[in-house]
Design a protein around this motif. Sequence first.
Motif: not given
Lengths: 201, 469
Positions: A125, A128, A132, A149, A151-152, A154-158
């Motif tokens: 994670a 990524v 970003d 959470t 969130t990058t 471009d919308g990728q969430s961890f």
Amino acid sequence: MDKFTTLTGIAAPMPLVNIDTDMIIPKQFLKTIKRSGLGKNLFDEMRFTPDGAEIADFVLNQPAYRNAQIIVAGDNFGCGSSREHAPWALLDFGIRCVISTSFADIFFNNCFKNGILPIVLPQAAVDVLMEDARKGANARMTVDLEAQTVTTSDGQSFAFEVDPFRKHCLQNGLDDIGLTLEKVTAIDRFENSMDQSRPWV
Amino acid sequence: MSGPKTLYDKIWDAHLVDEAADGTCLLYIDRHLVHEVTSPQAFEGLRMTGRKVRAPGKTIAVPDHNVPTTQGRENPAQMPEESRIQVAALDKNAKDFGIHYYPVTDIRQGIVHIVGPEQGWTLPGMTVVCGDSHTATHGAFGALAHGIGTSEVEHVLATQTLIQKKSKNMKVEITGKLRPGVTAKDITLSVIGATGTAGGTGYVIEYCGEAIRDLSMEGRMTVCNMAIEGGARAGLIAPDEKTFEYVKGRPHAPKGAQWEAALAWWKTLYTDEGAHFDKVVTLKGEDIAPVVTWGTSPEDVLPITGVVPAPENFEGGKVEAARRSLEYMDLTPGQKLEDIQIDTVFIGSCTNGRIEDLRAAAAILKGKKIKDGMRAMVVPGSGLVRAQAEEEGLAQIFIDAGFEWRLAGCSMCLAMNPDQLSPGERCAATSNRNFEGRQGRGGRTHLMSPAMAAAAAVTGHLTDVRTMI
């Protein structure tokens, strides 16, 4: 302490492992008796030459990252000295969140006392998020403490874990000395029992 | 919790004031040590909120980080203005809040982690905190001791408690005997070399095994001191007869019937048979060599007989970190560690500023001179260590060899006072951190034992002390 709820901002990539608190704020700046004004010396020896000129390739000197509010860092961020001047300097510069695979214990605690959220995520994670962050000022990361959470751009969430008590204090900007003093009766009782059990203390 | 307990479990349980449903605990603090650098903002916080120090009798202050180590330092003009203000603030705070205080003019003044044990403030089974990461030192007495930030300093001043979550238990066992020339410093550096600087994160370490039992109290303090460099919250060693012998008769140790009561409890402070450890690391004492650090992290440890590693020897983020370290340290992969030339030697710090450390260094230096052009200094950990070393004739050995014989303080370990390295200056140091800029901007630090540092002072390069004993 300022509340921490959600944060959308620029993230600076600092992939170096073992960034210690001597790097974050060198000892010559610990001679203050105040908490404020340390941001100008954040990462001083990485950021400036001995005569005070900016070192151009240091990440926080690059135009894209001068207003960063998040740092994505290598493993074991904040190791070494217990100096709370490290989170004070980060906060004064404008950093409210640091993301890494691990943090040194004392630094981690100190962050929460100052409204900074340290987030621990697995290497994959963090990799990524590091990529970003490398995109610069147009890529803004979002940290949502309530939802836990990150969130990058471009919308990728961890999802991340956070201690419930610390989350509560951060969200409400609470002074934990005040909270502890609500338990003064328990402290009194403990001290009275010590007079019997360990009177030599 | 029933069933077998670790030493850490026992101390934790004895100090638990309150436990919330989510596991957040309030832990009672028996001793709070305070120095001038990390406390002014905490006292200011108390003043701003109208709060008092809850237990001034359990709070002990001493200036150590900033103070000059040269003669005449009681004259404030010797200190840069900012340092002077910080020490003056501690003077005032100690007086205003009524806490124990050892000013710079008191022979008992010294590094806070040397003064605490020396004066009998540190006792087995206690909780001890200080706004300094090397508070781990006090774990040598079987006390749960760790560093805290300034906000927590204020919290302890106001409430005599800390909000804590329990750490996990880690056992570090050093079996067998150490070989000649190998010391407590080599043990603690070798453990960090094996586990890495984040290997102890989330844990409290208990050090055990024959090689640990065989160490003096001074040696045990050296081992526990660097638990923090391994990432652990604290390091512990179960108290035994050596511990009780060391403590007995110290100014603030219990006396008479209280001593007997304390001793009875202290003897219960050990890890029960079958207690659970979440992580176990074992090193053979016989396998530990005199070691030095080559890089800018305390985990960059190698036996003195080794060579400078190449970045490609590592994995992940450590590759880039090693490349950066080598550039900063101006070293080349494959270079023999023994060939590294040294400009300066620093003997002192809370890691190695005690009497036994000075004895070990003096034993190597006796009848010898330091290399021409070498800058070498000894900074005793306290005024009392200094006085004892003078009485034992050690001071004269250092002076005859060409060392500067300084007054007590943290000095060049963190270089907040005038004792600093210049850019590029390379130092053999008995302190605890080899970070970039730690001993002065651009300064290069190799960590090692007092005997190894003394050997380097004589030869002018990193040296295997075993060739000199």
